[in-house]
Every structure is written in C-alpha cells, then in structure tokens.
Design a protein around this motif. Structure first.
Motif, PDB file in Angstrom:
ATOM      1  N   PRO A 120       9.875 -14.190 -28.615  1.00  0.00           N
ATOM      2  CA  PRO A 120      11.435 -13.585 -28.618  1.00  0.00           C
ATOM      3  C   PRO A 120      12.032 -14.104 -29.953  1.00  0.00           C
ATOM      4  N   LYS A 121      11.714 -15.232 -30.511  1.00  0.00           N
ATOM      5  CA  LYS A 121      12.575 -15.698 -31.504  1.00  0.00           C
ATOM      6  C   LYS A 121      11.883 -15.071 -32.837  1.00  0.00           C
ATOM      7  N   LYS A 149      10.544 -12.013 -33.002  1.00  0.00           N
ATOM      8  CA  LYS A 149      11.127 -10.803 -32.998  1.00  0.00           C
ATOM      9  C   LYS A 149      12.496 -10.652 -33.539  1.00  0.00           C
ATOM     10  N   HIS A 150      13.311 -11.514 -33.155  1.00  0.00           N
ATOM     11  CA  HIS A 150      14.876 -11.685 -33.819  1.00  0.00           C
ATOM     12  C   HIS A 150      14.810 -11.761 -35.056  1.00  0.00           C
ATOM     13  N   GLU A 204      16.237  -9.217 -37.715  1.00  0.00           N
ATOM     14  CA  GLU A 204      17.367  -9.600 -38.481  1.00  0.00           C
ATOM     15  C   GLU A 204      17.336  -9.478 -39.962  1.00  0.00           C
ATOM     16  N   PRO A 262      17.082 -18.096 -34.015  1.00  0.00           N
ATOM     17  CA  PRO A 262      18.025 -17.369 -33.158  1.00  0.00           C
ATOM     18  C   PRO A 262      18.143 -18.029 -31.690  1.00  0.00           C
ATOM     19  N   THR A 265      17.578 -17.978 -28.020  1.00  0.00           N
ATOM     20  CA  THR A 265      16.776 -17.114 -26.971  1.00  0.00           C
ATOM     21  C   THR A 265      16.951 -17.673 -25.612  1.00  0.00           C
ATOM     22  N   ASP A 308      15.054 -13.791 -21.791  1.00  0.00           N
ATOM     23  CA  ASP A 308      14.201 -13.312 -22.988  1.00  0.00           C
ATOM     24  C   ASP A 308      12.721 -13.736 -22.695  1.00  0.00           C
TER      25      ASP A 308
END
Ligand SMILES: Nc1ncnc2c1ncn2[C@@H]1O[C@H](COP(=O)(O)OP(=O)(O)OP(=O)(O)O)[C@@H](O)[C@H]1O
Length: 619
Positions: A286-287, A289-290, A294, A429, A431, A435
């Motif tokens: 998840p991190k 992906k952010h 971004e 990020p 999460t 998430d």
C-alpha cells in the motif's frame, strides 16, 4: 609574423585528453551531448591508452563503459595489422547476457562514427536481416573494428563459431562461459604481441566463485603480456584477487563522491537519493502504491530475492499497482529476457521491471526514476549496484529499500559501515490497517481465480523464507524474529506451506494451515480449480501425477516444458541419440567439445550446400 594560436580546449572536455582522441571519437561524444568527460573517463582513458594496467572503482552510472571502450578502439586502430584473420585483439567480459549485449551496443554506436567500421557493421546487419546485397560491394579501405557478442542462449556455439569465421571480429564481448567455449576453438588466435587488452566489467562479480573456473581458463588462454583493466563500482573488495588476473602493479583509480563531511568517500552518486521505509510487511505494497502514484513514477525496477518470487509477483503486482510488469530472471530463456528488457526500455506508459540480482549490475536505462527493493540483496555490495540503476549520469533518481520494522532497521547502520548512507524516506505515506487488509484481500482474490496462482504463492513463499534464512546476515535478518502472520498476509497467502522453517517458528501452522492468516471462511481451497483442463481431467480420473510439485520435476515451469514437447516416437528416438551424444560429450575435454562442434558445423554446412540431402558420416 604572429604565431597562429591553437584554439583553447575546454578543460575536462574529450578534446583536452592526452593523448589526443581521433576526430571521429570526438564527433561521437559531441553527437551524444557528452561535452565533458566524467571524472573516471578523464583519468582512465589516458592511462589505458598509455599502456597501464588499471583497477577502476567509480560510482554507478559514471560512464565507465566508454572509459574502456575508447582506449580499446583507439589502441586497436593504431596497431599494426588490426584485422588479421582469426586474431582477437581485445576481450571484454561481463557477468550477464544483458550487460554484455549493452556493452556491445555502445561499441557499435561508437563505431558507427568510424567510416570503415560503420560500413562493415551496416553490411553485416543487412545480411542478418536476410536482405539482398549487391555483389560488387567493396569495403572501404583501412583498419576497422568488428565486435562479436558471445553469450549463451542467444545462438548456438556452432553459430557463434561460424559467425567468427565469417565476420573476422577483432573485439569479443561476452559472458565467461560462451566466450571460453569460442576462444578454445582452433579458429581463434590469441597470440602474444597481437592480443592487446582484457577488460573485466563488474570485475568483483567476475572474480567471485561462480565464475572462477571459466575465468581461470580464459586467463590461461590469454598471453601474459597484455593490458588488463578491471572496472566496477565496488572493485576494492576484489583487490586481493588481482594477482589471480596477472596484475602485479596496476594503477588504481578511485572516482568517489564527496560526502557532507567533505571526505571523498561516498560510494553512490550525488544525484541518487537512497532512502528506506521500515514498516509492517503488509503495509509495504500500500505504501509503494501511494508513492508511485504521488510521484508519478514512470519506470521502476523492483527487486525481490528469488526467481519464484518474480514469477509470483509478476502475476499479482499489475493488479495491485495498476502498471505493466515485465518479469526477468535467470531461469527465463535468453530471448524472453531480451524481449522483456526491451519492452520495459521502450515502454511509454508507467512500467515495472521485476527482477532479481541477475539485473543488479551495469544495466543502463536512462529514464528509470525509481528503484525499489522489497527484499535486500544477498550480497551486501549488490546494494549500491541495484540502487545505481537510477540516478545515472547526473540525472535524479530515488532508491527505496523496504525493511520490516524491528531488527531489520539495523541494516541501515550496517550499510553506513560500508560508507553507504541511507536515510528515512522523506515522505512516508500513512497507511492504515484497513489499507493493508484491502491489499491482502485483493491479492487473495487473484489467488482464488486459479489454483495455479495459489500453488505459485506457496512455492514463492518457501523460496523467499529459505533465501531469508540462508543468504542474509542472521543478526539483522533473523528468522526467529519474523512476525509470520504479518508476512503471510503481506503475501496474500490462502494457507501456510509445509516447510521446516514454519515447523520451528510457527508450529501452530502445522496443525492449522490458516493459523493467524485471517482467511475468510468462504475460501474453499479443496475445490479451488486449476485453469489447466488437463490437470482437472487427470484429477477427475484420480491421477495426481500432473500436479505441479514444489520444485524441479513437476513444477509449473517443468510442467509447461513437458507439455510443449509432445513426445512422438520419432522424438523419443532422437532424444535417445542426443542423450548418448551428451553422455559422450560430458566425458570430453572442453577443447575436444569445441572441435566436435566445429566438425558438426562443417557437416551442417555441407548438408546445406547439398540441399540438405547429403549423407555424411555418423559420429
Ligand atoms: N561524458 C559523459 N557525459 C554525459 N553522459 C555520459 C558520459 N559518458 C557516458 N555517459 C552516459 O552515462 C550513462 C552511464 O554510463 P555507464 O553505463 O558507462 O556507467 P557505469 O559507470 O558503467 O555504471 P555501472 O557501474 O552502473 O555499470 C550512459 O547512459 C552513458 O551514455
């Protein structure tokens, strides 16, 4: 009369190097926008042209390739009779097919600026595409460079030997095994006074145990009177090995970067930002992906520890990260490796090259903006090589290493001891557990579509755990301190595999195969079907022989291989013959094998000349 003033040469320009470079080389550097030499080029080119043996350590992406290619061609073109048939003048060795091929491409692009070489190279390229050629073609006069690329898998040995005879190369570039096979042929001359320069690119890698036997034989075949150059971003570790390559008093060049303290000790380029994120395993994706969304990342190289891991994640990541993923590892065939690397290079949309340490070194793709290490490399020195796939030639790049929170954070001071500074990622990020749960769920829904994917997840997980346990420094990457349920969820596992590491460290997983994984009750593993109809039909008959095994025979890859080769009786007979031949060949020495290949080649050529109907002699 006033003296005519020479135009001032820009310091650090290629024009200012001594001895002076030929005009066509300056045309090449200018056409490529290389207005100044990099520090390593400024030092290495004059020394190598001036007959010195060199050991060169310079950060990744600092232009080492041209530092040895320019001296190779300058020396050769000025030599007496550079194009004597069968005589090889220079050899460049690289540890991987991809790197050897890249070096050859750089050499070809350089030689396109040299008339006689360019004419021959173009003609050779045309003939390879099978196009018609005019009969009265005459090569332009003068010495020329003709390289030959020698890597296994691309072509057969007999094809390389035929190409050697046909094109009369004077520079060989290759990986050790195939190069050795070729130079053992009687067609290849590596004589004293004629052989000039041997270069080992990524020298410390070539000097390690994996290549030791081939390298030893190559060195034996080369005359002792020659120049040798060792190049790498981490060559200092190999200094003790120098005597082995016949270098007694080499010049040592170390082009390092100034760190904040002012000392010249940084082992990574200024343009490269090294950061780490220590978090729970299930928060990594998840991190990531952010961050990718971004920072609008276009090209990412993502490293995992094992080949099975590449196979698994290449099916999962496209859906999780919404980008194209190109897998590349050492079990892939040469043409697939080349194809996926090309597709990644050429991709105009965001893309990930998912790979292992096979691609840690040397590969130069200018627009890679992010390197991600989900698993750290087994060899600590590969850390800087992996990161160095971005931030090259002064361009900005970021390399992020994911660590599991806890003892793995000790990896950062461990790297600092080797003058590699890695700082916390500046904008990690946030999460949430939700998430992470959604990500796990997403992976699980992929695994539930086909049983093959579930099998792949178990195989990859086992290989990851074994690599973690056996190849990493145990005080930092301590298998006893792993939070197994967290790791299992981060992989999206539907159940635990059976493996000794789990028996020891999570014994509950042996009685309850989903212990701690929080797998929802509606997952029905028993009835999870294979997409492959043949397997399902065999299972319906009670035949479990087609089920993929964990490794080797019966594994998914093996299964595919077996299916591709439908055994007809004729093929069976042929295979017996080839087994007998292989048996015989395994008892031959390398030189005998090469001679046998040459004979095969001769026989094949005669057959072709006679329309394929020629009856020769049986071997
Ligand atoms: N003088 C120069 N000025 C600007 N760019 C250059 C110069 N020389 C080479 N380059 C470019 O720098 C990039 C990196 O070069 P190269 O691949 O030779 O690096 P390297 O030092 O061998 O890296 P690694 O250690 O990762 O193998 C290439 O894209 C090359 O075209």
């Amino acid at each position: 009369m006033a003296e005519k003033k020479e135009p001032q040469k820009q310091p650090r320009s290629f024009e200012a190097l001594t001895p002076e470079l030929s005009q066509w080389i300056l045309d090449f550097t200018n056409a490529n926008g290389f207005h100044r030499t990099t520090p390593v080029q400024g030092m290495a080119i004059p020394l190598l042209m001036g007959n010195k043996d060199l050991v060169v350590e310079a950060v990744t992406g600092s232009g080492k390739t041209l530092s040895f290619l320019i001296p190779i061609v300058e020396r050769l073109l000025k030599a007496e009779e550079p194009n004597r048939k069968g005589y090889v003048r220079s050899i460049v060795l690289a540890p991987t097919k991809e790197l050897a091929s890249q070096i050859c491409d750089v050499l070809v692009s350089l030689m396109n600026f040299h008339g006689p070489s360019a004419a021959r190279l173009n003609r050779h390229a045309i003939s390879q595409f099978g196009e018609e050629m005019e009969d009265d073609w005459q090569p332009p006069p003068g010495p020329y460079i003709m390289p030959q690329l020698l890597t296994g898998g691309r072509s057969k040995l007999h094809e390389d030997l035929s190409a050697f005879s046909e094109t009369n190369p004077n520079v060989l570039i290759g990986t050790p095994k195939r190069l050795l096979e070729v130079i053992q042929s009687s067609r290849v001359n590596l004589k004293r006074h004629w052989f000039d320069l041997l270069v080992l690119d990524e020298a410390d890698r070539l000097l390690d145990a994996n290549f030791s036997s081939d390298l030893h034989h190559i060195l034996d075949a080369l005359p002792k009177e020659r120049r040798t150059g060792l190049f790498s971003a981490s060559v200092s570790e190999a200094v003790n090995e120098l005597v082995r390559v016949g270098m007694r008093y080499p010049f040592k060049i170390s082009a390092k970067v100034r760190s904040k303290s002012g000392a010249l000790d940084k082992r990574t380029p200024e343009s490269l930002r090294l950061s780490f994120i220590a978090c729970k395993p299930s928060h990594k994706l998840p991190k990531l992906k952010h961050i990718m969304a971004e920072q609008k990342v276009e090209k990412t190289i993502l490293y995992v520890s094992t080949r099975a891991g590449v196979d698994y994640w290449s099916h999962v990541l496209p859906e999780i990260l919404n980008v194209a993923v190109f897998p590349l590892h050492g079990d892939h065939k040469a043409d697939l490796r080349a194809k996926n690397l090309r597709r990644f290079r050429d991709s105009v949309n965001p893309a990930i090259l998912l790979t292992t340490d096979v691609l840690a070194r040397g590969i130069d793709i200018s627009d890679v903006d992010l390197v991600v290490q989900i698993d750290v490399p087994s060899q600590p020195k590969d850390f800087i090589h992996r990161c160095g796939r971005t931030g090259r030639a002064g361009k900005k790049g970021t390399a992020i290493t994911f660590l599991n929170e806890g003892s793995e954070a000790e990896y950062v001071p461990f790297l600092a001891m080797q003058n590699v500074t890695v700082t916390p990622h500046p904008s990690i990020p946030t999460t949430t557990e939700e998430d992470a749960r959604i990500c796990t769920q997403q992976i699980r829904s992929i695994l539930q579509r086909r049983r093959e994917m579930h099998d792949r997840s178990l195989k990859a997980f086992v290989s990851w755990a074994q690599a973690y346990n056996k190849t990493l420094p145990a005080d930092i990457f301590n298998i006893r301190k792993i939070d197994w349920p967290e790791i299992g969820k981060s992989w999206g596992l539907l159940c635990w595999p059976k493996m000794p590491e789990l028996r020891r460290h999570l014994p509950e997983a042996y009685t309850d195969r989903t212990h701690g994984l929080d797998v929802s009750g509606d997952v029905d593993l028993k009835n999870l079907a294979y997409a492959d109809k043949e397997i399902m039909e065999a299972l319906a008959r009670g035949d479990r022989s087609l089920l993929p095994k964990k490794d080797g025979k019966g594994s998914l890859a093996d299964l595919k291989r077996r299916k591709e080769s439908a055994w007809s009786a004729q093929k069976d007979a042929k295979s017996k013959d080839s087994r007998r031949l292989a048996d015989k060949q395994s008892k031959m020495s390398q030189a005998e094998k090469t001679e046998a290949m040459e004979l095969d080649d001769l026989v094949r050529k005669r057959k072709e000349a006679d329309g394929g109907e020629w009856e020769g002699f049986d071997d």
